[in-house]
Design a protein around this motif. Structure first.
Motif, PDB file in Angstrom:
ATOM      1  N   LEU A  17       0.653  -1.128  -0.245  1.00 38.56           N
ATOM      2  CA  LEU A  17       0.310   0.022   0.079  1.00 38.56           C
ATOM      3  C   LEU A  17       0.702   1.397   0.039  1.00 38.56           C
ATOM      4  CD1 LEU A  17      -2.944  -1.023   2.513  1.00 38.56           C
ATOM      5  CD2 LEU A  17      -3.098  -0.839   0.031  1.00 38.56           C
ATOM      6  N   VAL A  20       2.214   1.676  -3.428  1.00 36.90           N
ATOM      7  CA  VAL A  20       1.163   2.234  -4.524  1.00 36.90           C
ATOM      8  C   VAL A  20       1.013   3.740  -4.276  1.00 36.90           C
ATOM      9  CG1 VAL A  20      -1.260   2.508  -4.628  1.00 36.90           C
ATOM     10  CG2 VAL A  20      -0.188   0.214  -4.721  1.00 36.90           C
ATOM     11  N   ASP A  64      -0.223  -0.456 -11.281  1.00 36.18           N
ATOM     12  CA  ASP A  64      -1.089  -1.324 -11.861  1.00 36.18           C
ATOM     13  C   ASP A  64      -0.449  -2.731 -11.586  1.00 36.18           C
ATOM     14  OD1 ASP A  64      -2.437   0.463 -13.004  1.00 36.18           O
ATOM     15  OD2 ASP A  64      -1.807  -0.012 -15.085  1.00 36.18           O
ATOM     16  N   LYS A  67      -0.711  -3.040  -7.597  1.00 37.32           N
ATOM     17  CA  LYS A  67      -2.380  -3.490  -7.303  1.00 37.32           C
ATOM     18  C   LYS A  67      -2.765  -4.724  -7.689  1.00 37.32           C
ATOM     19  CE  LYS A  67      -4.309   1.423  -7.442  1.00 37.32           C
ATOM     20  NZ  LYS A  67      -5.252   2.200  -7.796  1.00 37.32           N
ATOM     21  N   SER A  68      -2.245  -5.269  -8.600  1.00 31.26           N
ATOM     22  CA  SER A  68      -2.473  -6.637  -9.069  1.00 31.26           C
ATOM     23  C   SER A  68      -1.905  -7.678  -8.082  1.00 31.26           C
ATOM     24  CB  SER A  68      -2.045  -7.157 -10.335  1.00 31.26           C
ATOM     25  OG  SER A  68      -0.740  -7.369 -10.476  1.00 31.26           O
ATOM     26  N   GLN A  71      -4.131  -7.616  -5.028  1.00 31.85           N
ATOM     27  CA  GLN A  71      -5.431  -8.285  -5.152  1.00 31.85           C
ATOM     28  C   GLN A  71      -5.122  -9.839  -5.041  1.00 31.85           C
ATOM     29  OE1 GLN A  71      -6.888  -7.114  -9.203  1.00 31.85           O
ATOM     30  NE2 GLN A  71      -8.250  -5.648  -8.111  1.00 31.85           N
TER      31      GLN A  71
END
Length: 76
Positions: A17, A20, A64, A67-68, A71
Motif C-alpha cells: 500500500l 502504491v 498497476d 495493485k494486482s 489483489q
C-alpha cells in the motif's frame, strides 16, 4: 495461520500500500510538470533522462503491477 505468518502477510500488505501511494504521488508530481520538461527516471542504480509522458506511463505501470499483487494477496 500462525501469528508470524499473519504479521508477515500484514506487513507485506502494508508495504505494498505504501508503494502504491508512493507511485501515485510521483504521478501527481509528474502531472504538474510541463510536457516539454525533461525528467530523470531511476532504473536500478542509474538515472536516465526521459520525457514526462514516458515517466508517467512507467509509474502507472508500476501502480498497476502493485495493485494486482495486492489483489492476489487479498484473495489468497
Amino acid at each position: 495461520m500462525s501469528g508470524a505468518a499473519t504479521n508477515s502477510s500484514s506487513d507485506s500488505h502494508h508495504n505494498l500500500l505504501k508503494e502504491v501511494r508512493s507511485h501515485e504521488v510521483a504521478i501527481a508530481e509528474l502531472n504538474d510538470l510541463p510536457p516539454s520538461r525533461a525528467v530523470y527516471q531511476r532504473n536500478g542504480n542509474l538515472f536516465f533522462r526521459t520525457t514526462v509522458q514516458k515517466a508517467t506511463a512507467s509509474e502507472q505501470k508500476q501502480v498497476d503491477l502493485v495493485k494486482s499483487t495486492l489483489q492476489k494477496l487479498s484473495s489468497s
